[in-house]
Design an enzyme around this catalytic site. Sequence first.
Site, PDB file in Angstrom:
ATOM      1  N   TYR A 167      98.596   9.648 -74.702  1.00 15.90           N
ATOM      2  CA  TYR A 167      99.078  10.662 -73.831  1.00 15.90           C
ATOM      3  C   TYR A 167      99.230  12.009 -74.668  1.00 15.90           C
ATOM      4  O   TYR A 167      98.372  13.289 -74.335  1.00 15.90           O
ATOM      5  CB  TYR A 167     100.298  10.685 -72.894  1.00 15.90           C
ATOM      6  CG  TYR A 167     100.699  11.818 -72.025  1.00 15.90           C
ATOM      7  CD1 TYR A 167      99.719  12.078 -70.929  1.00 15.90           C
ATOM      8  CD2 TYR A 167     101.728  12.384 -72.283  1.00 15.90           C
ATOM      9  CE1 TYR A 167     100.444  13.058 -70.148  1.00 15.90           C
ATOM     10  CE2 TYR A 167     102.208  13.646 -71.419  1.00 15.90           C
ATOM     11  CZ  TYR A 167     101.383  13.749 -70.311  1.00 15.90           C
ATOM     12  OH  TYR A 167     102.027  14.896 -69.505  1.00 15.90           O
ATOM     13  N   LYS A 171      96.540  15.319 -74.687  1.00 22.17           N
ATOM     14  CA  LYS A 171      96.896  16.565 -74.261  1.00 22.17           C
ATOM     15  C   LYS A 171      96.769  17.644 -75.244  1.00 22.17           C
ATOM     16  O   LYS A 171      96.540  18.923 -74.939  1.00 22.17           O
ATOM     17  CB  LYS A 171      98.691  16.428 -73.863  1.00 22.17           C
ATOM     18  CG  LYS A 171      98.658  15.674 -72.395  1.00 22.17           C
ATOM     19  CD  LYS A 171      98.073  16.496 -71.658  1.00 22.17           C
ATOM     20  CE  LYS A 171      98.524  15.872 -69.995  1.00 22.17           C
ATOM     21  NZ  LYS A 171      97.449  16.692 -69.100  1.00 22.17           N
TER      22      LYS A 171
END
Length: 306
Positions: A167, A171
């Site tokens: 993640y 990001k």
Amino acid sequence: MHKGSMLKDKVAVVTGSGRGIGRDIALEMAAQGAKIVVNDVGASVSGEGNDASLGQQVVDEIKAMGGQAALSTDSVAEWHSAHRIVQCAVDHFGRIDIVVNNAGILRDRMFFAMSQDEWKAVIDVHLNGSFNVSRAAAPHFKSQQSGAYVHMTSTSGLIGNLGQANYGAAKLGIVALSRSIAGDMKRYNVRSNCISPFAWSRMIGSIPTDTPEQQARVEKLKKLDTAQIAPMAAFLASDAAAEVTSQIFAVRGNEIFLMSQPRPVRGMHTAEGWTPETIAERVLPAMKPNFFPLESSAVVFSWDPV
């Protein structure tokens, strides 16, 4: 939700807008006069399942308030299906002006235990998804000489977090993607910015609560409403933000932060060139005071939101 006209006659695609932050952005943009493509595959936090009723409910909500909306259940993770999301806007409303890349899934796992599938699934939705939908809209933005991208980043990437290598990498990758889009499309009057949201949503509902400290942190996060993110997204998509591009804003409750971006902190030069030994002897002690500590978002944002 604030009724206004900042997005009058504009057409917006909001991915992952069946619930949470995406839903609030779709509703806020509709309230500001935009026509909305509500895109959601209706999956669980980890990406399983397909429930079209979630997106349809948001479409119905927008129509009930007098707005215009269409439903897309295509996945952002595949090139062709991402193009269908953008085509949905063109088919229903004749154009596209705004892309909000909000769709996401989580497969949290400590790095040393993370599987290839857990890595790939998260990269596919967040990073590849943001590229796919942005790229599908790009020819339309280019030909009409206007357009705005709003991407979702996270302090998990900007600062760091445990158990989120997939993640966090996605990001932070989105930040670089946004900056590249801003540069490549500046001549076509197209803008690209990132929001790093703090809010209680399914995305952070999986934060571990094994200790009293973790439980207290989660209780604080639960007080942060997803609707508080939406005004920034609507602003960035509007003509009022004509001079705003390649920026990262964090939104936490009623606080808005402009986040820093990597720039040189210290520099050292030597006429004779460096060796591993002289780096150890001279560079390390000189630069060590400026090293960035290994911190998580909770440490950097250590005070309660106001």
